[in-house]
Design a protein around this motif. Structure first.
Motif, mmCIF file in Angstrom:
data_model
loop_
_atom_site.group_PDB
_atom_site.id
_atom_site.type_symbol
_atom_site.label_atom_id
_atom_site.label_comp_id
_atom_site.label_asym_id
_atom_site.label_seq_id
_atom_site.Cartn_x
_atom_site.Cartn_y
_atom_site.Cartn_z
ATOM 1 N N LYS A 238 0.874 -26.168 -7.477
ATOM 2 C CA LYS A 238 1.678 -25.665 -8.590
ATOM 3 C C LYS A 238 3.027 -26.377 -8.624
ATOM 4 O O LYS A 238 3.513 -26.748 -9.691
ATOM 5 C CB LYS A 238 1.865 -24.155 -8.470
ATOM 6 C CG LYS A 238 0.613 -23.374 -8.788
ATOM 7 C CD LYS A 238 0.859 -21.885 -8.646
ATOM 8 C CE LYS A 238 -0.406 -21.103 -8.916
ATOM 9 N NZ LYS A 238 -0.212 -19.669 -8.743
ATOM 10 N N GLY A 239 3.641 -26.581 -7.465
ATOM 11 C CA GLY A 239 4.910 -27.289 -7.390
ATOM 12 C C GLY A 239 4.772 -28.737 -7.808
ATOM 13 O O GLY A 239 5.623 -29.278 -8.520
ATOM 14 N N LEU A 240 3.711 -29.393 -7.372
ATOM 15 C CA LEU A 240 3.453 -30.778 -7.733
ATOM 16 C C LEU A 240 3.242 -30.906 -9.238
ATOM 17 O O LEU A 240 3.802 -31.794 -9.881
ATOM 18 C CB LEU A 240 2.234 -31.305 -6.979
ATOM 19 C CG LEU A 240 1.851 -32.760 -7.217
ATOM 20 C CD1 LEU A 240 2.995 -33.692 -6.836
ATOM 21 C CD2 LEU A 240 0.597 -33.096 -6.444
ATOM 22 N N TYR A 241 2.478 -29.997 -9.818
ATOM 23 C CA TYR A 241 2.247 -30.001 -11.256
ATOM 24 C C TYR A 241 3.557 -29.821 -12.017
ATOM 25 O O TYR A 241 3.819 -30.517 -13.000
ATOM 26 C CB TYR A 241 1.240 -28.914 -11.632
ATOM 27 C CG TYR A 241 0.928 -28.871 -13.098
ATOM 28 C CD1 TYR A 241 0.107 -29.814 -13.688
ATOM 29 C CD2 TYR A 241 1.474 -27.871 -13.911
ATOM 30 C CE1 TYR A 241 -0.178 -29.795 -15.042
ATOM 31 C CE2 TYR A 241 1.197 -27.842 -15.265
ATOM 32 C CZ TYR A 241 0.376 -28.788 -15.825
ATOM 33 O OH TYR A 241 0.107 -28.760 -17.163
ATOM 34 N N SER A 242 4.379 -28.911 -11.548
ATOM 35 C CA SER A 242 5.677 -28.665 -12.180
ATOM 36 C C SER A 242 6.558 -29.919 -12.111
ATOM 37 O O SER A 242 7.212 -30.285 -13.088
ATOM 38 C CB SER A 242 6.369 -27.496 -11.504
ATOM 39 O OG SER A 242 7.649 -27.301 -12.039
ATOM 40 N N LEU A 243 6.562 -30.583 -10.970
ATOM 41 C CA LEU A 243 7.338 -31.805 -10.791
ATOM 42 C C LEU A 243 6.853 -32.903 -11.746
ATOM 43 O O LEU A 243 7.659 -33.586 -12.390
ATOM 44 C CB LEU A 243 7.242 -32.281 -9.348
ATOM 45 C CG LEU A 243 8.019 -33.532 -8.979
ATOM 46 C CD1 LEU A 243 9.512 -33.311 -9.175
ATOM 47 C CD2 LEU A 243 7.723 -33.949 -7.557
ATOM 48 N N ILE A 244 5.558 -33.055 -11.871
ATOM 49 C CA ILE A 244 4.991 -34.065 -12.781
ATOM 50 C C ILE A 244 5.389 -33.756 -14.208
ATOM 51 O O ILE A 244 5.734 -34.658 -14.981
ATOM 52 C CB ILE A 244 3.466 -34.157 -12.603
ATOM 53 C CG1 ILE A 244 3.136 -34.749 -11.232
ATOM 54 C CG2 ILE A 244 2.843 -34.979 -13.723
ATOM 55 C CD1 ILE A 244 1.686 -34.668 -10.856
ATOM 56 N N GLN A 245 5.332 -32.479 -14.593
ATOM 57 C CA GLN A 245 5.689 -32.097 -15.948
ATOM 58 C C GLN A 245 7.153 -32.427 -16.255
ATOM 59 O O GLN A 245 7.486 -32.810 -17.366
ATOM 60 C CB GLN A 245 5.445 -30.598 -16.171
ATOM 61 C CG GLN A 245 3.988 -30.216 -16.210
ATOM 62 C CD GLN A 245 3.256 -30.894 -17.359
ATOM 63 O OE1 GLN A 245 3.820 -31.168 -18.411
ATOM 64 N NE2 GLN A 245 1.994 -31.203 -17.139
ATOM 65 N N GLN A 246 8.021 -32.293 -15.273
ATOM 66 C CA GLN A 246 9.436 -32.608 -15.463
ATOM 67 C C GLN A 246 9.668 -34.104 -15.636
ATOM 68 O O GLN A 246 10.599 -34.522 -16.304
ATOM 69 C CB GLN A 246 10.271 -32.093 -14.278
ATOM 70 C CG GLN A 246 10.328 -30.588 -14.188
ATOM 71 C CD GLN A 246 10.998 -30.129 -12.920
ATOM 72 O OE1 GLN A 246 11.564 -30.915 -12.174
ATOM 73 N NE2 GLN A 246 10.918 -28.837 -12.659
ATOM 74 N N MET A 247 8.813 -34.902 -15.015
ATOM 75 C CA MET A 247 8.964 -36.354 -15.082
ATOM 76 C C MET A 247 8.473 -36.925 -16.409
ATOM 77 O O MET A 247 8.871 -38.011 -16.793
ATOM 78 C CB MET A 247 8.195 -37.002 -13.930
ATOM 79 C CG MET A 247 8.760 -36.648 -12.564
ATOM 80 S SD MET A 247 7.725 -37.218 -11.205
ATOM 81 C CE MET A 247 7.881 -38.982 -11.358
#
Length: 83
Positions: free
Chosen positions: A73-82
């Motif tokens: 979930k954290g990785l997905y959130s980070l990708i979405q921010q990028m």
């Protein structure tokens, strides 16, 4: 004291599936429904949780289990921010 027998139900995604037989184990129920929902052939049973006088078991595929980890979930959130 009143005793209430809890009914088993099985969830697959947003679908609530009836218990095909109280004598069946949860793994037997998973096998039973994998004939209708082929993605359940590699799924796992989790639960039960108690909701509204029901024992709720959930069928989760391996990818659903992995995607629900806090790391993913954290990785997905980070990708979405990028993006």
């Amino acid at each position: 004291m009143e005793v209430t027998e809890l009914v088993r139900v099985f969830k697959h995604k947003d679908i609530e599936l009836e218990d095909p037989g109280r004598e069946m184990t949860t793994d037997n129920v998973l096998d039973f429904y994998s004939n209708q929902y082929t993605e359940l052939t590699n799924a796992h049973v989790t639960g039960p949780t108690i909701k509204n006088d029901k024992l709720v078991y959930e069928f989760s595929t391996t990818i659903e289990i992995i995607m629900n980890t806090s790391f993913m979930k954290g990785l997905y959130s980070l990708i979405q921010q990028m993006v």
